[in-house]
Design an enzyme around this catalytic site. Structure first.
Site, PDB file in Angstrom:
ATOM      1  N   ASP A 111      53.343  34.388  39.004  1.00  0.00           N
ATOM      2  CA  ASP A 111      52.763  33.043  39.021  1.00  0.00           C
ATOM      3  C   ASP A 111      53.217  32.206  37.814  1.00  0.00           C
ATOM      4  OD1 ASP A 111      51.318  35.279  39.949  1.00  0.00           O
ATOM      5  OD2 ASP A 111      49.505  34.113  40.284  1.00  0.00           O
ATOM      6  N   ASP A 127      48.033  29.859  32.514  1.00  0.00           N
ATOM      7  CA  ASP A 127      47.872  28.777  33.488  1.00  0.00           C
ATOM      8  C   ASP A 127      47.807  27.392  32.855  1.00  0.00           C
ATOM      9  OD1 ASP A 127      48.031  30.230  35.868  1.00  0.00           O
ATOM     10  OD2 ASP A 127      46.000  30.976  35.576  1.00  0.00           O
TER      11      ASP A 127
END
Ligand code: GLY
Length: 378
Positions: free
Chosen positions: A165, A104
């Site tokens: 993601d 992330d």
């Protein structure tokens, strides 16, 4: 369709400006509350749909700075830059001390640092984003040609995971303009297309990978209903992520994946154009919705529109218009004292139906994209 009629088009533009101004008023009031602690998800409607300031440890902490930078970009009002140095200090601390590091890094440093650099030329923000890109590249598995999502690099149990993601984390590698980073991002996107995107262009959320051999093992879910179903937000990450990968590479496979995955998303929309949280659910068998999946997807369609035929682009514009209208008419929280923009988002099914800061960010990005030729933060 609204675009065919200049008066209707003007009305839509005015409406998008009004929606944006409502969000900007929320942001003005929230700016002093979130300077080194950041919003994540709200409580449920019963709990008041309020964001609490959270430590800079989650994958979502850059979305509030990202909204402030969108507001500066749309309005030119420097008040939205007032806490830029506070945000940078917090994100510098996180990176320097390697706190809560995962794939992330892309979400975190694209919105907190690349966006600020692009808007203001801030060299400290540029240097921080370059460091984050280097750290993200450390997660690349050469044999398997993938970026490991979570956990210590190369340490599996016995496998590690790739997840859809990550497609939104690749723009940091593309932006850094390092040829090795670019190669890794292209390789990861191809691995994602090989395994996470199914033959019918629906998607697995995650795939187990052998860290030693790089071999792909099996599709699994983490936040979806079942391993074999399609998690709505995951499908939205696929659409927007591959549209951005195409924008950076002009690789035809990435455009095809984005367009065909977008068709699957559109086919699974219920009557009010806002998806249930997993495509297993339908108007006949309803469950809670995920407004954040809707707003990620509308950004994806607006990126894809740039690279599609006029007919397809027009159909995407129409779908975006229907979705934005429904989100505003049914799921918009009209309270300037509460930062939460969209209700009915979902993080994990068991956290219930809440506001989500990433859903708010992507809804606002959609509105900004609809009003100007937007220089990508991604
Ligand atoms: N990237 C985590 C999520 O979509 O929930």
């Amino acid at each position: 369709m609204p675009q065919a009629n200049p008066d209707a088009c003007l009305q839509d533009t005015r409406l998008y400006a009004l929606m944006s101004a409502e969000i900007e008023e929320k942001l003005r009031r929230a700016l002093p509350l979130f300077t080194d602690h950041f919003p994540h998800i709200t409580g449920t409607a019963q709990q008041g749909l309020t964001y609490q300031p959270e430590e800079n440890t989650l994958w979502t902490t850059s979305f509030f700075p990202g909204m402030a930078y969108l507001a500066y970009d749309r309005t030119g009002d420097e008040a939205f830059l007032a806490h830029a140095e506070d945000y940078l200090a917090s994100f510098r601390h996180r990176l320097t001390h390697r706190l809560h590091i995962s794939h992330d890094l892309g979400f975190l440093y694209t919105l907190s640092s690349v966006a600020l650099y692009k808007l203001t030329g801030n060299e400290d923000a540029k240097a921080l984003a370059q460091q984050a890109a280097d750290m993200l590249a450390e997660r690349y598995n050469e044999k398997g040609r993938f970026i490991q999502a979570w956990g210590e690099v190369g340490v599996g149990d016995p496998y590690v995971k790739i997840i859809v993601d990550t497609m939104l984390n690749l723009p940091l590698l593309f932006w850094s303009a390092n040829p090795r980073h670019h190669e890794m991002a292209v390789a990861h996107a191809n691995t994602c297309a090989d395994y996470l995107v199914r033959a019918d262009y629906s998607s697995f959320h995650t795939y187990l990978m052998d860290p030693a051999t790089g071999k792909a093992v099996e599709g699994r879910t983490h936040q979806g209903f079942h391993d074999d179903t399609t998690w709505a937000r995951g499908q939205a990450w696929v659409v927007y992520g591959f549209a951005l990968a195409y924008a950076y590479t002009k690789e035809p496979r990435f455009l095809e994946v984005a367009q065909k995955s977008a068709a699957v998303f559109l086919q699974n929309l219920p009557a009010d154009h806002v998806p249930y949280w997993d495509f297993t659910f339908t108007d006949a068998v309803p469950d809670v919705r995920d407004t954040s999946a809707a707003s990620i997807f509308t950004c994806g369609l607006l990126e894809l529109e740039k690279w599609s035929t006029p007919a397809l682009a027009e159909s995407y514009q129409h779908a975006v218009w229907q979705m934005v209208r429904s989100l505003y008419d049914h799921y918009f929280l009209h309270d300037p004292d509460r930062l939460c923009v969209l209700t009915d988002g979902i993080y994990h099914r068991n956290t219930g139906s809440t506001g989500t800061i990433w859903g708010d960010y992507f809804f606002y990005e959609t509105l900004v994209r609809l009003q100007k030729s937007w220089n990508l933060f991604w």
